[in-house]
Design a protein around this motif. Structure first.
Motif, PDB file in Angstrom:
ATOM      1  N   PHE A 153      41.017  30.961 -23.689  1.00 24.52           N
ATOM      2  CA  PHE A 153      40.821  31.214 -25.255  1.00 24.52           C
ATOM      3  C   PHE A 153      39.434  30.515 -25.558  1.00 24.52           C
ATOM      4  O   PHE A 153      38.902  29.462 -24.781  1.00 24.52           O
ATOM      5  N   SER A 154      38.850  30.846 -26.705  1.00 25.16           N
ATOM      6  CA  SER A 154      37.581  30.226 -27.287  1.00 25.16           C
ATOM      7  C   SER A 154      38.405  29.673 -28.658  1.00 25.16           C
ATOM      8  O   SER A 154      38.348  30.312 -29.675  1.00 25.16           O
ATOM      9  N   ILE A 155      38.810  28.584 -28.676  1.00 25.92           N
ATOM     10  CA  ILE A 155      39.498  27.790 -29.719  1.00 25.92           C
ATOM     11  C   ILE A 155      38.295  27.313 -30.708  1.00 25.92           C
ATOM     12  O   ILE A 155      37.517  26.659 -30.490  1.00 25.92           O
ATOM     13  N   ASP A 156      38.626  27.708 -31.794  1.00 27.20           N
ATOM     14  CA  ASP A 156      37.478  27.288 -33.123  1.00 27.20           C
ATOM     15  C   ASP A 156      38.127  26.004 -33.770  1.00 27.20           C
ATOM     16  O   ASP A 156      37.043  25.100 -34.011  1.00 27.20           O
ATOM     17  N   VAL A 157      39.391  25.719 -33.839  1.00 28.45           N
ATOM     18  CA  VAL A 157      39.784  24.503 -34.335  1.00 28.45           C
ATOM     19  C   VAL A 157      41.109  24.227 -33.824  1.00 28.45           C
ATOM     20  O   VAL A 157      42.137  24.759 -33.465  1.00 28.45           O
ATOM     21  N   ALA A 158      41.162  22.801 -33.506  1.00 29.28           N
ATOM     22  CA  ALA A 158      42.421  22.433 -32.921  1.00 29.28           C
ATOM     23  C   ALA A 158      42.819  21.244 -33.812  1.00 29.28           C
ATOM     24  O   ALA A 158      42.337  20.236 -34.029  1.00 29.28           O
ATOM     25  N   LEU A 159      44.413  21.206 -33.789  1.00 26.38           N
ATOM     26  CA  LEU A 159      45.177  20.279 -34.462  1.00 26.38           C
ATOM     27  C   LEU A 159      45.653  19.186 -33.670  1.00 26.38           C
ATOM     28  O   LEU A 159      46.550  19.954 -32.857  1.00 26.38           O
ATOM     29  N   LEU A 160      45.232  18.134 -33.260  1.00 25.15           N
ATOM     30  CA  LEU A 160      45.758  17.353 -32.238  1.00 25.15           C
ATOM     31  C   LEU A 160      46.312  16.310 -32.940  1.00 25.15           C
ATOM     32  O   LEU A 160      45.794  15.419 -33.698  1.00 25.15           O
ATOM     33  N   PRO A 161      47.312  15.615 -32.016  1.00 24.60           N
ATOM     34  CA  PRO A 161      48.209  14.306 -32.562  1.00 24.60           C
ATOM     35  C   PRO A 161      47.091  13.461 -31.987  1.00 24.60           C
ATOM     36  O   PRO A 161      46.458  13.385 -30.824  1.00 24.60           O
ATOM     37  N   ILE A 162      47.050  12.311 -32.916  1.00 24.41           N
ATOM     38  CA  ILE A 162      46.114  11.085 -32.383  1.00 24.41           C
ATOM     39  C   ILE A 162      46.561   9.749 -32.891  1.00 24.41           C
ATOM     40  O   ILE A 162      45.990   8.666 -32.769  1.00 24.41           O
ATOM     41  N   GLY A 163      47.682   9.851 -33.117  1.00 23.27           N
ATOM     42  CA  GLY A 163      48.490   8.402 -33.532  1.00 23.27           C
ATOM     43  C   GLY A 163      48.831   7.522 -32.398  1.00 23.27           C
ATOM     44  O   GLY A 163      49.503   6.254 -32.645  1.00 23.27           O
ATOM     45  N   ASP A 164      48.987   8.070 -31.226  1.00 29.26           N
ATOM     46  CA  ASP A 164      49.338   7.261 -29.923  1.00 29.26           C
ATOM     47  C   ASP A 164      50.816   6.915 -30.109  1.00 29.26           C
ATOM     48  O   ASP A 164      51.547   7.472 -31.111  1.00 29.26           O
ATOM     49  N   ASN A 165      51.216   6.110 -29.350  1.00 35.14           N
ATOM     50  CA  ASN A 165      52.714   5.668 -29.105  1.00 35.14           C
ATOM     51  C   ASN A 165      53.626   6.734 -28.786  1.00 35.14           C
ATOM     52  O   ASN A 165      54.349   6.704 -27.697  1.00 35.14           O
ATOM     53  N   PHE A 166      53.760   7.785 -29.811  1.00 37.17           N
ATOM     54  CA  PHE A 166      54.827   8.796 -29.192  1.00 37.17           C
ATOM     55  C   PHE A 166      54.049   9.964 -28.753  1.00 37.17           C
ATOM     56  O   PHE A 166      54.468  11.032 -28.203  1.00 37.17           O
ATOM     57  N   THR A 167      52.770   9.961 -29.014  1.00 35.15           N
ATOM     58  CA  THR A 167      51.933  11.096 -28.627  1.00 35.15           C
ATOM     59  C   THR A 167      50.437  10.730 -27.933  1.00 35.15           C
ATOM     60  O   THR A 167      50.283   9.425 -27.785  1.00 35.15           O
ATOM     61  N   MET A 168      49.527  11.500 -27.735  1.00 29.74           N
ATOM     62  CA  MET A 168      48.327  11.105 -27.520  1.00 29.74           C
ATOM     63  C   MET A 168      47.650  10.196 -28.498  1.00 29.74           C
ATOM     64  O   MET A 168      47.924  10.086 -29.674  1.00 29.74           O
ATOM     65  N   GLY A 169      46.876   9.180 -28.182  1.00 26.75           N
ATOM     66  CA  GLY A 169      46.068   8.458 -29.135  1.00 26.75           C
ATOM     67  C   GLY A 169      44.529   9.026 -29.246  1.00 26.75           C
ATOM     68  O   GLY A 169      44.268  10.262 -28.365  1.00 26.75           O
ATOM     69  N   VAL A 170      43.654   8.432 -29.796  1.00 29.72           N
ATOM     70  CA  VAL A 170      42.287   9.091 -30.017  1.00 29.72           C
ATOM     71  C   VAL A 170      41.639   9.196 -28.680  1.00 29.72           C
ATOM     72  O   VAL A 170      41.124  10.178 -28.601  1.00 29.72           O
ATOM     73  N   GLU A 171      41.684   8.328 -27.971  1.00 32.91           N
ATOM     74  CA  GLU A 171      41.123   8.245 -26.563  1.00 32.91           C
ATOM     75  C   GLU A 171      41.158   9.434 -25.692  1.00 32.91           C
ATOM     76  O   GLU A 171      40.561  10.275 -25.360  1.00 32.91           O
ATOM     77  N   ASP A 172      42.846   9.731 -25.819  1.00 33.70           N
ATOM     78  CA  ASP A 172      43.023  10.877 -24.844  1.00 33.70           C
ATOM     79  C   ASP A 172      43.080  12.096 -25.730  1.00 33.70           C
ATOM     80  O   ASP A 172      42.834  13.263 -25.136  1.00 33.70           O
ATOM     81  N   ALA A 173      42.816  12.073 -26.983  1.00 35.25           N
ATOM     82  CA  ALA A 173      42.511  13.469 -27.751  1.00 35.25           C
ATOM     83  C   ALA A 173      41.342  13.826 -27.526  1.00 35.25           C
ATOM     84  O   ALA A 173      40.766  15.079 -27.584  1.00 35.25           O
ATOM     85  N   ILE A 174      40.290  12.859 -27.482  1.00 32.71           N
ATOM     86  CA  ILE A 174      39.046  13.429 -27.068  1.00 32.71           C
ATOM     87  C   ILE A 174      38.905  13.926 -25.721  1.00 32.71           C
ATOM     88  O   ILE A 174      38.015  15.021 -25.546  1.00 32.71           O
ATOM     89  N   ILE A 175      39.569  13.373 -24.790  1.00 35.30           N
ATOM     90  CA  ILE A 175      39.573  14.118 -23.635  1.00 35.30           C
ATOM     91  C   ILE A 175      40.145  15.589 -23.731  1.00 35.30           C
ATOM     92  O   ILE A 175      39.819  16.313 -23.056  1.00 35.30           O
ATOM     93  N   ALA A 176      41.349  15.565 -24.375  1.00 39.91           N
ATOM     94  CA  ALA A 176      41.933  17.004 -24.785  1.00 39.91           C
ATOM     95  C   ALA A 176      41.018  18.012 -25.207  1.00 39.91           C
ATOM     96  O   ALA A 176      40.890  18.752 -24.867  1.00 39.91           O
ATOM     97  N   SER A 177      40.174  17.306 -26.149  1.00 41.82           N
ATOM     98  CA  SER A 177      39.075  18.184 -26.853  1.00 41.82           C
ATOM     99  C   SER A 177      38.016  18.640 -25.948  1.00 41.82           C
ATOM    100  O   SER A 177      37.706  19.987 -25.815  1.00 41.82           O
TER     101      SER A 177
END
Ligand code: NI
Ligand code: MN
Length: 228
Positions: A153-177
């Motif tokens: 896909f050519s994703i224009d915008v992504a809504l990513l969890p960044i709160g950590d603990n239950f989901t990705m945190g910021v560092e992992d969300a950067i890698i996800a992006s």
């Protein structure tokens, strides 16, 4: 296309004349106490998984608006037992055409049980390919599966969890992006509870350093989405 944030992982996307509500969790969210849940209009309600903090207002809004509620098979079956009639079940890897575009239910690494403890199937996220290509990741860990989304896909915008603990945190969300090949990220699933409180300035700084844009919307705020 207008995207409105109602807190936590709840967004309303207005596109092609329809309103698509993601993961309604407003009434129990103290941070969203200014939002009037009874005035939210929706034509579609998309639910990533069965957890309370993604489904709390689904029955109420679904019954009032008559919106078509889309989630995985197990979540939809449970919602039907709660009296929702207008539902559409999907499961992982499946794509379906709707009036707003194509919708694919994709993998998320997390868990999924319903508020009464019923089995919620496996959790997911959505890729919406319409006027814009938008990825709502749901609750998820960083996963190599995200590379598939970047490849196909050519994703224009992504809504990513960044709160950590239950989901990705910021560092992992950067890698996800990186994996999804999208540098336009809107953060979600942070600050709602004590354990997912984040330092917003630090988060924005880390995204900036990675040459990516992190947008953190105020609850109730709307923005116009544009394609790259
Ligand atoms: Ni969850
Ligand atoms: Mn959650």
């Amino acid at each position: 296309m207008i995207l409105t944030y109602y807190g936590h992982s709840c967004f309303l996307l207005e596109t092609k004349g329809v309103k698509i509500l993601f993961d309604p969790f407003i009434t129990p969210n103290a941070l969203a106490d200014k939002i009037d849940v009874d005035s939210i209009e929706a034509d579609y309600i998309l639910i990533t998984h069965g957890h309370e903090d993604h489904i709390a207002d689904a029955v109420k809004i679904g019954k009032r608006t008559g919106a078509l509620v889309i989630s995985n098979y197990e979540v939809v079956t449970w919602l039907q037992k709660q009296g929702l009639k207008n539902c559409h079940p999907m499961n992982h890897g499946g794509t379906k055409e709707f009036e707003f575009g194509r919708l694919k239910y994709v993998n998320a690494v997390h868990s999924s049980s319903l508020p009464d403890g019923s089995y919620g199937g496996n959790p997911g996220g959505f890729v919406l390919i319409g006027e814009i290509t938008l990825y709502h990741a749901g609750d998820t860990a960083l996963s190599y599966d995200m590379k598939l989304l970047g490849d196909f896909f050519s994703i224009d915008v992504a809504l990513l969890p960044i709160g950590d603990n239950f989901t990705m945190g910021v560092e992992d969300a950067i890698i996800a992006s990186d994996f999804i090949q999208c540098n336009n990220i809107i953060g979600m699933h942070y600050d709602t509870f004590e354990v997912i409180k984040i330092n917003k300035d630090a988060a924005t700084f880390l995204f900036d350093n990675a040459m990516k844009a992190l947008t953190l919307l105020n609850i109730g705020e709307s923005i116009e989405l544009v394609t790259d």
